[in-house]
Design an enzyme around this catalytic site. Structure first.
Site, mmCIF file in Angstrom:
data_model
loop_
_atom_site.group_PDB
_atom_site.id
_atom_site.type_symbol
_atom_site.label_atom_id
_atom_site.label_comp_id
_atom_site.label_asym_id
_atom_site.label_seq_id
_atom_site.Cartn_x
_atom_site.Cartn_y
_atom_site.Cartn_z
ATOM 1 N N ASP A 190 0.825 -1.214 0.000
ATOM 2 C CA ASP A 190 0.000 0.000 0.000
ATOM 3 C C ASP A 190 0.858 1.262 0.000
ATOM 4 O O ASP A 190 0.513 2.267 -0.631
ATOM 5 C CB ASP A 190 -0.931 0.005 1.213
ATOM 6 C CG ASP A 190 -2.065 -0.996 1.082
ATOM 7 O OD1 ASP A 190 -2.368 -1.398 -0.062
ATOM 8 O OD2 ASP A 190 -2.633 -1.386 2.117
ATOM 9 N N CYS A 191 1.975 1.216 0.741
ATOM 10 C CA CYS A 191 2.828 2.409 0.806
ATOM 11 C C CYS A 191 3.861 2.451 -0.319
ATOM 12 O O CYS A 191 4.399 3.516 -0.635
ATOM 13 C CB CYS A 191 3.507 2.507 2.173
ATOM 14 S SG CYS A 191 4.351 1.004 2.697
ATOM 15 N N TYR A 192 4.171 1.293 -0.901
ATOM 16 C CA TYR A 192 5.110 1.228 -2.028
ATOM 17 C C TYR A 192 4.466 0.422 -3.157
ATOM 18 O O TYR A 192 4.764 -0.762 -3.366
ATOM 19 C CB TYR A 192 6.415 0.556 -1.595
ATOM 20 C CG TYR A 192 7.219 1.337 -0.576
ATOM 21 C CD1 TYR A 192 7.809 2.556 -0.917
ATOM 22 C CD2 TYR A 192 7.380 0.860 0.725
ATOM 23 C CE1 TYR A 192 8.538 3.273 0.014
ATOM 24 C CE2 TYR A 192 8.116 1.572 1.660
ATOM 25 C CZ TYR A 192 8.689 2.779 1.295
ATOM 26 O OH TYR A 192 9.409 3.489 2.208
#
Length: 391
Positions: free
Chosen positions: A144-146
């Site tokens: 989700d963050c990368y």
């Protein structure tokens, strides 16, 4: 270690002389003559710094680099390759490590001659320092963050937010002189060795090598400022395989592989003249690296140590044909570095041709380059913040 002499100078006093342009700096070769002619007492009084140098393959080296997150979406690199050379990606999102001895996965030379490689991590490092573009390929599983999963593009050293040499084991203090007593040629990290001891390959720069000039590492430790690859770098502490308690001769010189150093330096300030990717026939890839360390002459003892000559250095001759691969540490004999530099020595009644894999000429050039930096006030000495165990 012998008698310990009272300190006659401090590093702070020497740095003050460097800043004022009054420091007396000799390279290690010049110091031999100074000590021989004038003695250690006068040499200690007159000389402030002795510069050393070595330029040799140093397999335990590599590049710690960060590729940045310039183009969204951002990525967490699980795997990365530079010009086809695999890099370790298990650090953080875009931090990776490229080892000097890692080879390309599809090296064309290896396809024709198994076990031989033309291009590896050391060549990637040299190419980047030369300003060449190298191809970056990276992938990740996506989070989700990368969310990004792939990168495929050319980069240069200028594109990297960070790139440093971070070397676990450099500057071996003494090393093996390698021969082969079997009846067939063998291929080693010391180079090809002919059968029946028809050649002997040896490393280090002898009398101008850094750790021969400070055999007990009295002035070298965590935070020592050095020359590395044409730039200013630092000692991080002892290197891997550091042997703090070797047998020594009467001058304190180890009789076997002993001290090693962990080093770092900023690749963006380096000069490819002192950083070269190498391919060793039948073995693989490595990195030839130039390192120079200044030795402050704080007392008579340090003057005496820096007066070491090739005749004082004894190197162990080892059989890499049978003994080495079978884990047998037997030393066939000791020979002086002076004998090795002469080009031949006697072993079991025969003359053996001796070949260096360290460049003495380039090593002396490094010592002289460091000397000029100090004389010009561009390089100050640093106090070790933590000693390295050496006895």
């Amino acid at each position: 270690m012998g008698k310990t002499y009272a300190v006659t100078k401090t590093i702070q006093e020497i740095n003050a002389k460097i800043k004022s342009g009054k420091a007396v700096v000799l390279n290690a070769e010049e110091m031999i003559e100074m000590v021989r002619k004038s003695g250690k007492e006068k040499a200690a009084q007159e000389v402030d710094v002795v510069t050393t140098g070595t330029f040799s393959p140093m397999c335990s080296s590599g590049m710690l680099f960060n590729i940045g997150q310039k183009n969204p979406p951002v990525i967490k690199c699980s795997n990365a390759w530079l010009n086809g050379v695999p890099c370790y990606g298990g650090l953080a999102a875009v931090d990776s490590y490229c080892g000097a001895t890692e080879s390309t996965e599809d090296d064309p030379l290896n396809k024709v001659y198994p076990g031989q490689f033309k291009y590896g991590g050391g060549h990637v490092i040299e190419d980047l320092i030369r300003g060449k573009a190298v191809h970056l390929k990276a992938n990740g599983y996506g989070t989700d963050c990368y969310p990004r999963k792939e990168i495929d593009k050319d980069i240069t050293l200028a594109d990297l937010p960070h790139a440093s040499l971070l070397n676990p084991r450099n500057c071996y203090q003494n090393y093996n002189a390698a021969v082969n007593l079997t009846s067939r040629i063998i291929y080693t990290y010391m180079g090809p060795l002919k059968p029946n001891a028809r050649n002997c390959n040896f490393a280090t720069a002898g009398q101008i090598s850094p750790l021969f000039n400070d055999p007990y590492l009295s002035t070298i430790g965590l935070g020592t400022r050095i020359f590395i690859g044409g730039a200013i770098g630092y000692v991080l502490g002892e290197g891997t395989q550091h042997n703090p308690k070797p047998k020594r001769n009467e001058r304190g010189i180890p009789l076997s592989p002993a001290g090693t150093l962990m080093l770092k330096g900023d690749m963006k300030k380096m000069d490819a003249r002192y950083v070269r990717g190498v391919s060793i026939v039948g073995y693989g890839c490595s990195l030839a690296l130039g390192v120079g360390i200044p030795i402050p002459i704080l007392n008579e003892e340090m003057a005496w140590f820096t007066g070491v000559s090739d005749a004082d250095i004894q190197m162990p001759v080892k059989d890499y044909g049978y003994d080495y691969p079978n884990g047998l540490p037997r030393t066939l004999k000791h020979v002086t570095f002076e004998e090795l530099k002469s080009g031949e020595f006697e072993l079991n009644g025969q003359q053996v041709h001796a070949v260096p894999i360290t460049s003495y000429a380039r090593s002396l050039e490094i010592a002289n380059e460091l000397k000029s930096w100090i004389e010009d006030g561009k390089f100050l000495l640093s106090e070790p913040q933590e000693p390295i165990l050496s006895e």
